[in-house]
Design a protein around this motif. Structure first.
Motif, PDB file in Angstrom:
ATOM      1  N   ASP A   5       4.259   5.291   5.456  1.00 52.98           N
ATOM      2  CA  ASP A   5       5.034   5.744   4.289  1.00 52.98           C
ATOM      3  C   ASP A   5       5.372   7.227   4.390  1.00 52.98           C
ATOM      4  O   ASP A   5       6.500   7.645   4.131  1.00 52.98           O
ATOM      5  CB  ASP A   5       4.188   5.548   3.021  1.00 52.98           C
ATOM      6  CG  ASP A   5       4.688   4.373   2.219  1.00 52.98           C
ATOM      7  OD1 ASP A   5       5.764   3.857   2.542  1.00 52.98           O
ATOM      8  OD2 ASP A   5       3.979   3.975   1.271  1.00 52.98           O
ATOM      9  N   SER A  60       7.230  -3.097   7.355  1.00 52.99           N
ATOM     10  CA  SER A  60       5.910  -3.729   7.432  1.00 52.99           C
ATOM     11  C   SER A  60       6.110  -5.240   7.395  1.00 52.99           C
ATOM     12  O   SER A  60       6.644  -5.771   6.411  1.00 52.99           O
ATOM     13  CB  SER A  60       5.067  -3.265   6.236  1.00 52.99           C
ATOM     14  OG  SER A  60       4.080  -4.226   5.924  1.00 52.99           O
ATOM     15  N   ASP A  66       4.396  -6.644   4.404  1.00 49.05           N
ATOM     16  CA  ASP A  66       5.160  -6.497   3.150  1.00 49.05           C
ATOM     17  C   ASP A  66       6.292  -7.528   3.078  1.00 49.05           C
ATOM     18  O   ASP A  66       6.577  -8.074   2.003  1.00 49.05           O
ATOM     19  CB  ASP A  66       5.770  -5.089   3.039  1.00 49.05           C
ATOM     20  CG  ASP A  66       4.736  -4.034   2.668  1.00 49.05           C
ATOM     21  OD1 ASP A  66       3.609  -4.414   2.299  1.00 49.05           O
ATOM     22  OD2 ASP A  66       5.055  -2.841   2.758  1.00 49.05           O
ATOM     23  N   ARG A 119       4.661 -10.749   2.119  1.00 49.57           N
ATOM     24  CA  ARG A 119       4.211 -10.743   0.713  1.00 49.57           C
ATOM     25  C   ARG A 119       5.389 -10.847  -0.255  1.00 49.57           C
ATOM     26  O   ARG A 119       5.307 -11.521  -1.268  1.00 49.57           O
ATOM     27  CB  ARG A 119       3.375  -9.485   0.423  1.00 49.57           C
ATOM     28  CG  ARG A 119       1.927  -9.606   0.899  1.00 49.57           C
ATOM     29  CD  ARG A 119       1.083  -8.402   0.501  1.00 49.57           C
ATOM     30  NE  ARG A 119       1.429  -7.228   1.254  1.00 49.57           N
ATOM     31  CZ  ARG A 119       0.977  -6.940   2.474  1.00 49.57           C
ATOM     32  NH1 ARG A 119       0.106  -7.745   3.054  1.00 49.57           N
ATOM     33  NH2 ARG A 119       1.346  -5.854   3.105  1.00 49.57           N
ATOM     34  N   LYS A 120       6.503 -10.211   0.092  1.00 49.61           N
ATOM     35  CA  LYS A 120       7.697 -10.294  -0.770  1.00 49.61           C
ATOM     36  C   LYS A 120       8.172 -11.753  -0.830  1.00 49.61           C
ATOM     37  O   LYS A 120       8.512 -12.279  -1.901  1.00 49.61           O
ATOM     38  CB  LYS A 120       8.794  -9.381  -0.201  1.00 49.61           C
ATOM     39  CG  LYS A 120      10.066  -9.340  -0.995  1.00 49.61           C
ATOM     40  CD  LYS A 120      10.955  -8.203  -0.504  1.00 49.61           C
ATOM     41  CE  LYS A 120      12.239  -8.095  -1.299  1.00 49.61           C
ATOM     42  NZ  LYS A 120      13.238  -9.085  -0.884  1.00 49.61           N
ATOM     43  N   ALA A 149      -3.038  -2.330  -4.704  1.00 50.10           N
ATOM     44  CA  ALA A 149      -1.657  -2.344  -4.213  1.00 50.10           C
ATOM     45  C   ALA A 149      -0.693  -2.565  -5.358  1.00 50.10           C
ATOM     46  O   ALA A 149      -1.017  -3.248  -6.346  1.00 50.10           O
ATOM     47  CB  ALA A 149      -1.500  -3.451  -3.179  1.00 50.10           C
ATOM     48  N   CYS A 206       6.498  -2.129  -5.876  1.00 51.06           N
ATOM     49  CA  CYS A 206       7.137  -1.245  -4.879  1.00 51.06           C
ATOM     50  C   CYS A 206       6.339  -1.146  -3.590  1.00 51.06           C
ATOM     51  O   CYS A 206       6.796  -0.516  -2.641  1.00 51.06           O
ATOM     52  CB  CYS A 206       7.359   0.144  -5.461  1.00 51.06           C
ATOM     53  SG  CYS A 206       5.858   1.113  -5.625  1.00 51.06           S
ATOM     54  N   GLY A 207       5.138  -1.743  -3.535  1.00 53.83           N
ATOM     55  CA  GLY A 207       4.374  -1.774  -2.279  1.00 53.83           C
ATOM     56  C   GLY A 207       3.491  -0.553  -2.054  1.00 53.83           C
ATOM     57  O   GLY A 207       2.803  -0.478  -1.028  1.00 53.83           O
ATOM     58  N   THR A 225       0.343   1.917  -1.976  1.00 53.19           N
ATOM     59  CA  THR A 225      -1.069   1.552  -1.794  1.00 53.19           C
ATOM     60  C   THR A 225      -1.971   2.699  -2.232  1.00 53.19           C
ATOM     61  O   THR A 225      -1.675   3.866  -1.955  1.00 53.19           O
ATOM     62  CB  THR A 225      -1.325   1.264  -0.296  1.00 53.19           C
ATOM     63  OG1 THR A 225      -0.494   0.191   0.090  1.00 53.19           O
ATOM     64  CG2 THR A 225      -2.757   0.878  -0.049  1.00 53.19           C
ATOM     65  N   ARG A 228      -5.197  -7.238  -3.351  1.00 49.41           N
ATOM     66  CA  ARG A 228      -4.525  -8.214  -2.491  1.00 49.41           C
ATOM     67  C   ARG A 228      -5.411  -9.435  -2.252  1.00 49.41           C
ATOM     68  O   ARG A 228      -6.615  -9.306  -2.077  1.00 49.41           O
ATOM     69  CB  ARG A 228      -4.200  -7.556  -1.137  1.00 49.41           C
ATOM     70  CG  ARG A 228      -2.760  -7.127  -1.035  1.00 49.41           C
ATOM     71  CD  ARG A 228      -2.493  -6.253   0.144  1.00 49.41           C
ATOM     72  NE  ARG A 228      -2.890  -6.830   1.423  1.00 49.41           N
ATOM     73  CZ  ARG A 228      -2.601  -6.262   2.591  1.00 49.41           C
ATOM     74  NH1 ARG A 228      -1.925  -5.134   2.626  1.00 49.41           N
ATOM     75  NH2 ARG A 228      -2.987  -6.808   3.718  1.00 49.41           N
TER      76      ARG A 228
END
Ligand code: AP5
Length: 213
Positions: free
Chosen positions: A18, A30, A33, A36-37, A129, A133-134, A136, A160
Protein backbone atom coordinates in the motif's frame (compact mmCIF):
# COMPACT_ATOMS: atom_id res chain seq x y z
CA UNK A 1 8.51 -0.18 -12.01
CA UNK A 2 7.27 -3.73 -11.48
CA UNK A 3 7.62 -5.18 -8.01
CA UNK A 4 6.71 -8.50 -6.40
CA UNK A 5 6.17 -8.76 -2.65
CA UNK A 6 7.19 -12.09 -1.15
CA UNK A 7 6.76 -13.27 2.43
CA UNK A 8 4.78 -15.52 4.73
CA UNK A 9 1.07 -14.86 5.35
CA UNK A 10 0.91 -11.92 7.72
CA UNK A 11 4.50 -10.79 7.08
CA UNK A 12 3.24 -7.33 6.13
CA UNK A 13 3.24 -7.59 2.34
CA UNK A 14 -0.09 -5.80 2.00
CA UNK A 15 0.84 -3.07 4.50
CA UNK A 16 4.06 -2.31 2.62
CA UNK A 17 2.53 -2.72 -0.86
CA UNK A 18 0.00 0.00 0.00
CA UNK A 19 2.74 2.43 0.99
CA UNK A 20 4.84 1.67 -2.10
CA UNK A 21 1.80 2.03 -4.37
CA UNK A 22 1.11 5.48 -2.89
CA UNK A 23 4.71 6.65 -3.11
CA UNK A 24 5.21 5.54 -6.72
CA UNK A 25 1.60 6.04 -7.92
CA UNK A 26 1.33 2.50 -9.26
CA UNK A 27 -1.52 0.03 -8.63
CA UNK A 28 -1.32 -2.38 -5.69
CA UNK A 29 -2.59 -5.71 -7.01
CA UNK A 30 -3.43 -8.33 -4.38
CA UNK A 31 -4.79 -11.65 -5.63
CA UNK A 32 -6.16 -12.22 -2.11
CA UNK A 33 -8.12 -8.93 -2.33
CA UNK A 34 -9.43 -9.87 -5.80
CA UNK A 35 -10.68 -13.21 -4.45
CA UNK A 36 -12.22 -11.58 -1.32
CA UNK A 37 -14.03 -9.00 -3.48
CA UNK A 38 -15.48 -11.82 -5.59
CA UNK A 39 -16.53 -13.75 -2.47
CA UNK A 40 -18.31 -10.64 -1.16
CA UNK A 41 -20.07 -10.16 -4.49
CA UNK A 42 -21.05 -13.84 -4.65
CA UNK A 43 -19.53 -14.43 -8.11
CA UNK A 44 -18.74 -17.91 -9.47
CA UNK A 45 -15.04 -17.12 -9.06
CA UNK A 46 -15.63 -16.11 -5.44
CA UNK A 47 -17.53 -19.32 -4.70
CA UNK A 48 -14.72 -21.42 -6.13
CA UNK A 49 -11.93 -19.49 -4.39
CA UNK A 50 -13.69 -19.57 -1.01
CA UNK A 51 -13.51 -23.36 -0.78
CA UNK A 52 -9.71 -23.19 -0.90
CA UNK A 53 -9.20 -20.01 1.12
CA UNK A 54 -11.30 -21.20 4.08
CA UNK A 55 -8.98 -24.17 4.44
CA UNK A 56 -5.82 -22.10 4.05
CA UNK A 57 -5.05 -23.79 0.71
CA UNK A 58 -3.98 -22.07 -2.49
CA UNK A 59 -6.50 -21.37 -5.23
CA UNK A 60 -5.49 -23.45 -8.30
CA UNK A 61 -2.74 -21.95 -10.47
CA UNK A 62 -4.72 -21.98 -13.69
CA UNK A 63 -7.50 -19.81 -12.29
CA UNK A 64 -5.17 -17.47 -10.38
CA UNK A 65 -2.83 -16.92 -13.34
CA UNK A 66 -5.71 -16.10 -15.67
CA UNK A 67 -7.09 -13.47 -13.30
CA UNK A 68 -3.70 -11.92 -12.63
CA UNK A 69 -2.64 -11.72 -16.27
CA UNK A 70 -5.96 -10.08 -17.15
CA UNK A 71 -5.48 -7.56 -14.36
CA UNK A 72 -1.93 -6.53 -15.32
CA UNK A 73 -3.05 -6.02 -18.92
CA UNK A 74 -5.27 -3.10 -17.77
CA UNK A 75 -4.39 0.45 -18.80
CA UNK A 76 -3.58 1.56 -15.25
CA UNK A 77 -0.69 -0.96 -15.17
CA UNK A 78 1.18 0.63 -18.07
CA UNK A 79 3.58 2.48 -15.72
CA UNK A 80 4.13 -0.57 -13.54
CA UNK A 81 2.52 -2.28 -10.54
CA UNK A 82 3.17 -3.97 -7.28
CA UNK A 83 2.07 -7.59 -6.90
CA UNK A 84 1.09 -8.70 -3.39
CA UNK A 85 0.46 -12.43 -2.96
CA UNK A 86 1.34 -13.35 -6.55
CA UNK A 87 3.21 -15.40 -7.60
CA UNK A 88 2.84 -18.00 -4.89
CA UNK A 89 4.09 -21.06 -6.76
CA UNK A 90 6.85 -21.67 -9.30
CA UNK A 91 4.31 -22.31 -12.13
CA UNK A 92 2.69 -18.91 -11.35
CA UNK A 93 6.12 -17.21 -11.51
CA UNK A 94 6.90 -18.93 -14.79
CA UNK A 95 3.55 -17.91 -16.30
CA UNK A 96 4.16 -14.26 -15.35
CA UNK A 97 7.71 -14.37 -16.71
CA UNK A 98 6.50 -15.88 -19.99
CA UNK A 99 3.84 -13.19 -20.40
CA UNK A 100 6.27 -10.36 -19.61
CA UNK A 101 8.87 -11.94 -21.92
CA UNK A 102 6.39 -11.75 -24.79
CA UNK A 103 6.20 -8.00 -24.13
CA UNK A 104 9.99 -7.74 -23.83
CA UNK A 105 9.48 -6.74 -20.21
CA UNK A 106 10.54 -8.03 -16.78
CA UNK A 107 10.08 -7.69 -13.01
CA UNK A 108 12.47 -5.15 -11.42
CA UNK A 109 12.50 -6.35 -7.80
CA UNK A 110 11.17 -9.20 -5.69
CA UNK A 111 11.06 -7.87 -2.12
CA UNK A 112 11.04 -10.58 0.55
CA UNK A 113 9.54 -9.38 3.84
CA UNK A 114 11.16 -11.74 6.31
CA UNK A 115 9.23 -12.55 9.51
CA UNK A 116 9.70 -15.78 11.53
CA UNK A 117 6.70 -18.07 12.03
CA UNK A 118 6.57 -17.32 15.79
CA UNK A 119 5.59 -13.68 15.08
CA UNK A 120 3.00 -14.57 12.47
CA UNK A 121 0.25 -16.10 14.60
CA UNK A 122 0.32 -13.08 16.91
CA UNK A 123 0.07 -10.68 13.97
CA UNK A 124 -2.84 -12.54 12.43
CA UNK A 125 -4.82 -12.70 15.65
CA UNK A 126 -4.57 -8.90 15.97
CA UNK A 127 -5.30 -8.09 12.34
CA UNK A 128 -8.46 -6.15 11.52
CA UNK A 129 -9.43 -5.57 7.91
CA UNK A 130 -11.75 -3.14 6.18
CA UNK A 131 -14.28 -5.08 4.07
CA UNK A 132 -15.02 -1.95 2.03
CA UNK A 133 -11.67 -0.43 1.00
CA UNK A 134 -9.25 -3.24 1.99
CA UNK A 135 -7.18 -1.21 4.49
CA UNK A 136 -5.45 -3.34 7.14
CA UNK A 137 -4.78 -2.59 10.82
CA UNK A 138 -3.39 -4.34 13.87
CA UNK A 139 -5.09 -3.80 17.22
CA UNK A 140 -1.73 -3.24 18.98
CA UNK A 141 0.88 -2.33 16.36
CA UNK A 142 -1.10 -0.35 13.77
CA UNK A 143 -4.45 0.58 15.38
CA UNK A 144 -7.12 2.65 13.64
CA UNK A 145 -7.74 6.12 15.11
CA UNK A 146 -11.17 5.01 16.31
CA UNK A 147 -11.45 1.43 17.59
CA UNK A 148 -13.14 -0.90 15.09
CA UNK A 149 -13.57 1.79 12.40
CA UNK A 150 -11.58 2.22 9.18
CA UNK A 151 -9.58 5.48 9.05
CA UNK A 152 -9.89 5.59 5.27
CA UNK A 153 -13.60 5.04 4.64
CA UNK A 154 -15.36 4.80 8.03
CA UNK A 155 -16.56 1.19 7.53
CA UNK A 156 -16.67 -1.26 10.45
CA UNK A 157 -13.53 -3.42 10.61
CA UNK A 158 -13.75 -7.22 10.56
CA UNK A 159 -11.61 -10.26 11.39
CA UNK A 160 -10.81 -12.17 8.20
CA UNK A 161 -12.32 -15.68 7.98
CA UNK A 162 -8.90 -17.21 7.30
CA UNK A 163 -7.23 -15.59 10.34
CA UNK A 164 -8.40 -18.32 12.73
CA UNK A 165 -5.32 -19.94 14.39
CA UNK A 166 -5.94 -23.41 12.77
CA UNK A 167 -6.22 -21.86 9.30
CA UNK A 168 -3.16 -19.67 9.91
CA UNK A 169 -1.11 -22.79 10.77
CA UNK A 170 -2.20 -24.41 7.51
CA UNK A 171 -1.43 -21.25 5.52
CA UNK A 172 2.09 -21.23 7.00
CA UNK A 173 2.57 -24.89 6.06
CA UNK A 174 1.40 -24.19 2.51
CA UNK A 175 3.70 -21.14 2.39
CA UNK A 176 6.78 -23.17 3.33
CA UNK A 177 5.95 -25.97 0.89
CA UNK A 178 4.81 -24.00 -2.16
CA UNK A 179 5.81 -20.35 -1.91
CA UNK A 180 9.17 -20.27 -0.11
CA UNK A 181 10.96 -21.86 -3.14
CA UNK A 182 10.29 -18.55 -4.94
CA UNK A 183 12.94 -16.92 -2.75
CA UNK A 184 15.63 -19.05 -4.39
CA UNK A 185 13.95 -18.61 -7.79
CA UNK A 186 14.24 -14.80 -7.67
CA UNK A 187 17.63 -14.91 -5.94
CA UNK A 188 18.97 -16.79 -8.97
CA UNK A 189 17.54 -14.04 -11.20
CA UNK A 190 19.41 -11.49 -9.04
CA UNK A 191 16.33 -9.39 -8.31
CA UNK A 192 15.66 -10.66 -4.77
CA UNK A 193 16.01 -8.16 -1.90
CA UNK A 194 15.22 -9.15 1.68
CA UNK A 195 14.07 -6.78 4.44
CA UNK A 196 13.62 -7.48 8.15
CA UNK A 197 9.82 -7.50 8.52
CA UNK A 198 9.92 -7.74 12.34
CA UNK A 199 10.76 -4.04 12.61
CA UNK A 200 8.22 -1.27 12.91
CA UNK A 201 6.17 -0.89 9.69
CA UNK A 202 7.68 2.58 8.99
CA UNK A 203 11.23 1.21 9.36
CA UNK A 204 10.39 -1.67 7.01
CA UNK A 205 9.06 0.85 4.50
CA UNK A 206 12.24 2.97 4.73
CA UNK A 207 14.33 -0.15 4.02
CA UNK A 208 12.19 -0.95 0.96
CA UNK A 209 12.25 2.65 -0.30
CA UNK A 210 16.09 2.61 -0.07
CA UNK A 211 16.14 -0.51 -2.24
CA UNK A 212 13.77 0.94 -4.83
CA UNK A 213 15.70 4.20 -5.02
P1 AP5 B 1 -3.66 -13.11 0.84
O1 AP5 B 1 -4.73 -12.15 1.02
O2 AP5 B 1 -2.58 -12.84 -0.15
O3 AP5 B 1 -3.05 -13.47 2.24
P2 AP5 B 1 -1.56 -13.78 2.71
O4 AP5 B 1 -0.44 -13.88 1.76
O5 AP5 B 1 -1.73 -14.96 3.52
O6 AP5 B 1 -1.13 -12.49 3.27
P3 AP5 B 1 -1.91 -11.67 4.28
O7 AP5 B 1 -2.84 -10.73 3.58
O8 AP5 B 1 -2.51 -12.57 5.32
O9 AP5 B 1 -0.74 -10.91 5.02
P4 AP5 B 1 0.24 -9.77 4.54
O10 AP5 B 1 1.62 -10.30 4.38
O11 AP5 B 1 -0.34 -8.96 3.44
O12 AP5 B 1 0.27 -8.95 5.89
P5 AP5 B 1 -0.54 -7.62 6.32
O13 AP5 B 1 0.09 -6.43 5.69
O14 AP5 B 1 -2.00 -7.81 6.19
O15 AP5 B 1 -4.27 -14.54 0.41
C1 AP5 B 1 -5.36 -15.11 1.09
C2 AP5 B 1 -5.71 -16.43 0.43
O16 AP5 B 1 -6.08 -16.20 -0.95
C3 AP5 B 1 -4.57 -17.46 0.35
O17 AP5 B 1 -4.48 -18.22 1.53
C4 AP5 B 1 -5.03 -18.29 -0.88
O18 AP5 B 1 -6.04 -19.20 -0.53
C5 AP5 B 1 -5.61 -17.25 -1.80
N1 AP5 B 1 -4.62 -16.69 -2.72
C6 AP5 B 1 -4.19 -15.40 -2.78
N2 AP5 B 1 -3.27 -15.26 -3.74
C7 AP5 B 1 -3.10 -16.49 -4.30
C8 AP5 B 1 -2.24 -16.97 -5.33
N3 AP5 B 1 -1.37 -16.18 -5.97
N4 AP5 B 1 -2.33 -18.29 -5.65
C9 AP5 B 1 -3.21 -19.10 -5.02
N5 AP5 B 1 -4.02 -18.71 -4.01
C10 AP5 B 1 -3.96 -17.40 -3.66
O19 AP5 B 1 -0.12 -7.61 7.88
C11 AP5 B 1 -0.59 -8.61 8.77
C12 AP5 B 1 -0.90 -7.95 10.14
O20 AP5 B 1 0.30 -7.47 10.72
C13 AP5 B 1 -1.84 -6.73 10.04
O21 AP5 B 1 -2.64 -6.69 11.17
C14 AP5 B 1 -0.86 -5.54 10.00
O22 AP5 B 1 -1.48 -4.36 10.49
C15 AP5 B 1 0.25 -6.04 10.90
N6 AP5 B 1 1.57 -5.55 10.53
C16 AP5 B 1 2.05 -5.32 9.27
N7 AP5 B 1 3.33 -4.90 9.31
C17 AP5 B 1 3.67 -4.88 10.64
C18 AP5 B 1 4.88 -4.56 11.33
N8 AP5 B 1 6.00 -4.18 10.69
N9 AP5 B 1 4.88 -4.68 12.69
C19 AP5 B 1 3.77 -5.09 13.34
N10 AP5 B 1 2.59 -5.39 12.75
C20 AP5 B 1 2.55 -5.29 11.41
Amino acid sequence: MKIIMLGAPGAGKGTQADKIAQKYSIPHISTGDIFRKNIKEGTALGKEAKQYMDEGKLVPDELTVRILLDRVASDDCSRGYILDGFPRTIPQAEALEKKLGELDDDIDFAINVDVPDENIVNRMSGRRACPKCGATYHIKHIPPKKEGICDECGAELIIRDDDKPETVKNRLKVYHEQTQPLIEYYDKKKILRTVDGTKDAEDVFRAIADILE
